[in-house]
Write a protein that holds these residues in place. Structure first.
Motif, PDB file in Angstrom:
ATOM      1  N   PRO A 132       0.843  -1.193   0.000  1.00  0.00           N
ATOM      2  CA  PRO A 132       0.000   0.000   0.000  1.00  0.00           C
ATOM      3  C   PRO A 132       0.883   1.249   0.000  1.00  0.00           C
ATOM      4  N   GLU A 133       0.275   2.388  -0.184  1.00  0.00           N
ATOM      5  CA  GLU A 133       1.030   3.630  -0.092  1.00  0.00           C
ATOM      6  C   GLU A 133       1.351   3.917   1.372  1.00  0.00           C
ATOM      7  N   PHE A 134       2.587   4.333   1.648  1.00  0.00           N
ATOM      8  CA  PHE A 134       3.011   4.678   3.000  1.00  0.00           C
ATOM      9  C   PHE A 134       3.426   6.149   3.041  1.00  0.00           C
ATOM     10  N   ASP A 135       3.067   6.821   4.112  1.00  0.00           N
ATOM     11  CA  ASP A 135       3.580   8.169   4.336  1.00  0.00           C
ATOM     12  C   ASP A 135       4.780   8.021   5.263  1.00  0.00           C
ATOM     13  N   ALA A 136       5.903   7.639   4.688  1.00  0.00           N
ATOM     14  CA  ALA A 136       7.092   7.319   5.479  1.00  0.00           C
ATOM     15  C   ALA A 136       8.324   7.962   4.869  1.00  0.00           C
ATOM     16  N   PRO A 137       8.349   9.291   4.788  1.00  0.00           N
ATOM     17  CA  PRO A 137       9.489   9.974   4.169  1.00  0.00           C
ATOM     18  C   PRO A 137      10.776   9.852   4.969  1.00  0.00           C
ATOM     19  N   GLN A 138      10.682   9.311   6.200  1.00  0.00           N
ATOM     20  CA  GLN A 138      11.894   9.151   7.016  1.00  0.00           C
ATOM     21  C   GLN A 138      12.791   8.027   6.491  1.00  0.00           C
ATOM     22  N   HIS A 139      12.234   7.135   5.675  1.00  0.00           N
ATOM     23  CA  HIS A 139      13.012   6.016   5.160  1.00  0.00           C
ATOM     24  C   HIS A 139      13.723   6.387   3.860  1.00  0.00           C
ATOM     25  N   SER A 140      14.843   5.690   3.607  1.00  0.00           N
ATOM     26  CA  SER A 140      15.590   5.880   2.367  1.00  0.00           C
ATOM     27  C   SER A 140      15.708   4.551   1.638  1.00  0.00           C
ATOM     28  N   CYS A 141      15.552   4.574   0.323  1.00  0.00           N
ATOM     29  CA  CYS A 141      15.725   3.389  -0.508  1.00  0.00           C
ATOM     30  C   CYS A 141      16.998   3.550  -1.331  1.00  0.00           C
ATOM     31  N   VAL A 142      17.813   2.520  -1.321  1.00  0.00           N
ATOM     32  CA  VAL A 142      19.077   2.586  -2.057  1.00  0.00           C
ATOM     33  C   VAL A 142      19.211   1.357  -2.954  1.00  0.00           C
ATOM     34  N   SER A 143      19.675   1.574  -4.155  1.00  0.00           N
ATOM     35  CA  SER A 143      19.788   0.495  -5.128  1.00  0.00           C
ATOM     36  C   SER A 143      21.068  -0.308  -4.911  1.00  0.00           C
ATOM     37  N   LEU A 144      20.945  -1.636  -5.061  1.00  0.00           N
ATOM     38  CA  LEU A 144      22.092  -2.531  -4.980  1.00  0.00           C
ATOM     39  C   LEU A 144      22.670  -2.848  -6.354  1.00  0.00           C
ATOM     40  N   ILE A 145      21.970  -2.414  -7.390  1.00  0.00           N
ATOM     41  CA  ILE A 145      22.341  -2.827  -8.737  1.00  0.00           C
ATOM     42  C   ILE A 145      22.144  -1.679  -9.712  1.00  0.00           C
ATOM     43  N   GLY A 146      23.050  -1.544 -10.655  1.00  0.00           N
ATOM     44  CA  GLY A 146      22.926  -0.507 -11.659  1.00  0.00           C
ATOM     45  C   GLY A 146      21.745  -0.757 -12.580  1.00  0.00           C
ATOM     46  N   ALA A 147      21.006   0.286 -12.887  1.00  0.00           N
ATOM     47  CA  ALA A 147      19.811   0.137 -13.719  1.00  0.00           C
ATOM     48  C   ALA A 147      19.936   0.920 -15.022  1.00  0.00           C
ATOM     49  N   ILE A 148      21.156   1.223 -15.413  1.00  0.00           N
ATOM     50  CA  ILE A 148      21.377   1.975 -16.647  1.00  0.00           C
ATOM     51  C   ILE A 148      21.738   1.008 -17.770  1.00  0.00           C
ATOM     52  N   ALA A 149      21.004   1.090 -18.861  1.00  0.00           N
ATOM     53  CA  ALA A 149      21.292   0.247 -20.027  1.00  0.00           C
ATOM     54  C   ALA A 149      22.469   0.828 -20.809  1.00  0.00           C
ATOM     55  N   SER A 150      22.969   0.058 -21.759  1.00  0.00           N
ATOM     56  CA  SER A 150      24.146   0.494 -22.516  1.00  0.00           C
ATOM     57  C   SER A 150      23.892   1.764 -23.319  1.00  0.00           C
ATOM     58  N   ASP A 151      22.599   2.040 -23.635  1.00  0.00           N
ATOM     59  CA  ASP A 151      22.291   3.259 -24.380  1.00  0.00           C
ATOM     60  C   ASP A 151      21.949   4.436 -23.473  1.00  0.00           C
ATOM     61  N   GLY A 152      22.115   4.254 -22.146  1.00  0.00           N
ATOM     62  CA  GLY A 152      21.871   5.332 -21.204  1.00  0.00           C
ATOM     63  C   GLY A 152      20.470   5.366 -20.632  1.00  0.00           C
ATOM     64  N   ALA A 153      19.563   4.535 -21.147  1.00  0.00           N
ATOM     65  CA  ALA A 153      18.191   4.509 -20.639  1.00  0.00           C
ATOM     66  C   ALA A 153      18.116   3.707 -19.344  1.00  0.00           C
ATOM     67  N   CYS A 154      17.130   4.044 -18.492  1.00  0.00           N
ATOM     68  CA  CYS A 154      16.891   3.244 -17.297  1.00  0.00           C
ATOM     69  C   CYS A 154      16.112   1.997 -17.708  1.00  0.00           C
ATOM     70  N   THR A 155      16.318   0.918 -16.981  1.00  0.00           N
ATOM     71  CA  THR A 155      15.706  -0.362 -17.329  1.00  0.00           C
ATOM     72  C   THR A 155      14.713  -0.790 -16.266  1.00  0.00           C
ATOM     73  N   ARG A 156      14.041  -1.915 -16.527  1.00  0.00           N
ATOM     74  CA  ARG A 156      13.085  -2.444 -15.547  1.00  0.00           C
ATOM     75  C   ARG A 156      13.791  -2.938 -14.280  1.00  0.00           C
ATOM     76  N   TYR A 157      15.125  -2.958 -14.304  1.00  0.00           N
ATOM     77  CA  TYR A 157      15.857  -3.362 -13.113  1.00  0.00           C
ATOM     78  C   TYR A 157      15.901  -2.246 -12.071  1.00  0.00           C
ATOM     79  N   ASP A 158      15.342  -1.090 -12.405  1.00  0.00           N
ATOM     80  CA  ASP A 158      15.313   0.025 -11.458  1.00  0.00           C
ATOM     81  C   ASP A 158      14.167  -0.175 -10.467  1.00  0.00           C
ATOM     82  N   VAL A 159      14.168  -1.288  -9.765  1.00  0.00           N
ATOM     83  CA  VAL A 159      13.097  -1.643  -8.837  1.00  0.00           C
ATOM     84  C   VAL A 159      13.034  -0.721  -7.612  1.00  0.00           C
ATOM     85  N   PRO A 160      14.163  -0.278  -7.017  1.00  0.00           N
ATOM     86  CA  PRO A 160      14.084   0.547  -5.807  1.00  0.00           C
ATOM     87  C   PRO A 160      13.257   1.821  -5.978  1.00  0.00           C
TER      88      PRO A 160
END
Length: 316
Positions: A132-160
């Motif tokens: 559900p939607e959370f009103d929790a701006p105190q939390h931070s999400c950080v990516s463990l994996i690069g989500a940039i494709a070879s052409d510079g576009a973001c990919t579906r791996y940008d889950v965070p």
């Protein structure tokens, strides 16, 4: 699964904890992420609906027993197993996602600021979609994996990013492709100040949510063009069966070195760290991968299905 069915599942879980595991209503409330009053009503509901007799008449009872066995066998602190039944594909993914979202929500409800490191994969994204939607701006999400494709576009791996949008919290993207063009190119990406800042955040994470990938022809990394057919074949010759954020794991649970390592930019993973690393995965195609990750001690928590659980428990 309807709202009533989910409530019934939760009631069965509460009943199993209360009548079989001997846990208090306060214990049940904390584990299910509900108030003590709700936990009390869930136990009562299980009795009213005829789920409780000499044993609990519900598939969840079997699943909870499997979860306890997995926790004992593989030293997990968190484990949920959903009934598989005749489900596979999208149906099974939905069930794991719903159960996984409940586990994620326990962290997101905390008032204290949390750093939440997030991996990649379709299962992980499906789980976040169920939040559900959370009103929790105190939390931070950080990516463990690069989500940039070879052409510079973001990919579906940008889950965070999806989780950050659910919480309204800050989001730290790992500014790199999953695999750099060369070892020299990887050094350029990984020595950038912003990259080092983000990976430092990831190392300080309170919890990691991660997917488990299989390694076969037609697996997501192969289909999405990150690894070629010949590379898949070479990995299989090395007995690689699992992948987590670009790290390859053999059937014995150990990390397998590959030609791709020198180009990998994702955050380094190590087994048996004592950190909270919760994985979300299921389905027949993932049986070997899940088992390998468990054997190697790469995770502290698992949300999966009963057939995957049985497979992992049947291994020596």
């Amino acid at each position: 699964m309807s709202k009533y069915d989910r409530k019934l599942d939760q009631a069965a879980r509460a009943a199993w904890m209360y009548y079989i595991a001997g846990e208090t209503q306060q214990d049940i409330a904390e584990k299910l992420g509900v108030s003590r009053q709700v936990a009390q009503r869930l136990v009562a509901m299980a009795s009213e609906q005829g789920l409780v007799s000499v044993h609990i008449q519900h598939p969840v009872a079997t699943c909870m027993d499997l979860a306890e066995q997995l926790k004992t066998r593989y030293g997990l602190s968190v484990c949920q197993v959903v009934p598989a039944g005749e489900h596979e594909g999208q149906g099974l993914q939905k069930m794991i996602a719903v159960a996984g979202a409940e586990v994620m929500a326990q962290t997101l409800r905390l008032p204290q600021p949390q750093i939440i490191a997030v991996g990649s994969g379709r299962m992980l994204r499906a789980t976040i979609d169920e939040l559900p939607e959370f009103d929790a701006p105190q939390h931070s999400c950080v990516s463990l994996i690069g989500a940039i494709a070879s052409d510079g576009a973001c990919t579906r791996y940008d889950v965070p990013l999806w989780m950050a949008e659910k919480t309204q919290g800050r989001y730290f993207i790992l500014p790199a492709p999953l695999y750099a063009d060369s070892a020299e190119d990887r050094d350029l990406w990984c020595n950038h100040r912003i990259y080092r800042t983000v990976t430092d955040q990831a190392r300080r994470a309170n919890v990691m949510f991660i997917g488990i990938g299989n390694v076969d022809a037609g697996c997501p990394l192969n289909v999405d063009g990150f690894i070629s057919d010949p590379q898949v074949e070479r990995l299989k010759q090395q007995h690689v069966v699992a992948e987590m954020i670009g790290h390859f794991i053999g059937e014995d649970g150990k990390r397998v070195a590959s030609e791709l390592d020198e180009r990998l930019t994702s955050v380094t993973l190590t087994p048996n760290t004592g950190r909270e690393v919760i994985a979300f995965a299921g389905g027949k195609v993932k049986h070997q991968a899940i088992t390998a990750v468990l054997k190697g001690g790469w995770i502290s928590g698992l949300i999966t299905d009963e057939e995957s659980a049985r497979f992992a428990l049947a291994q020596l």
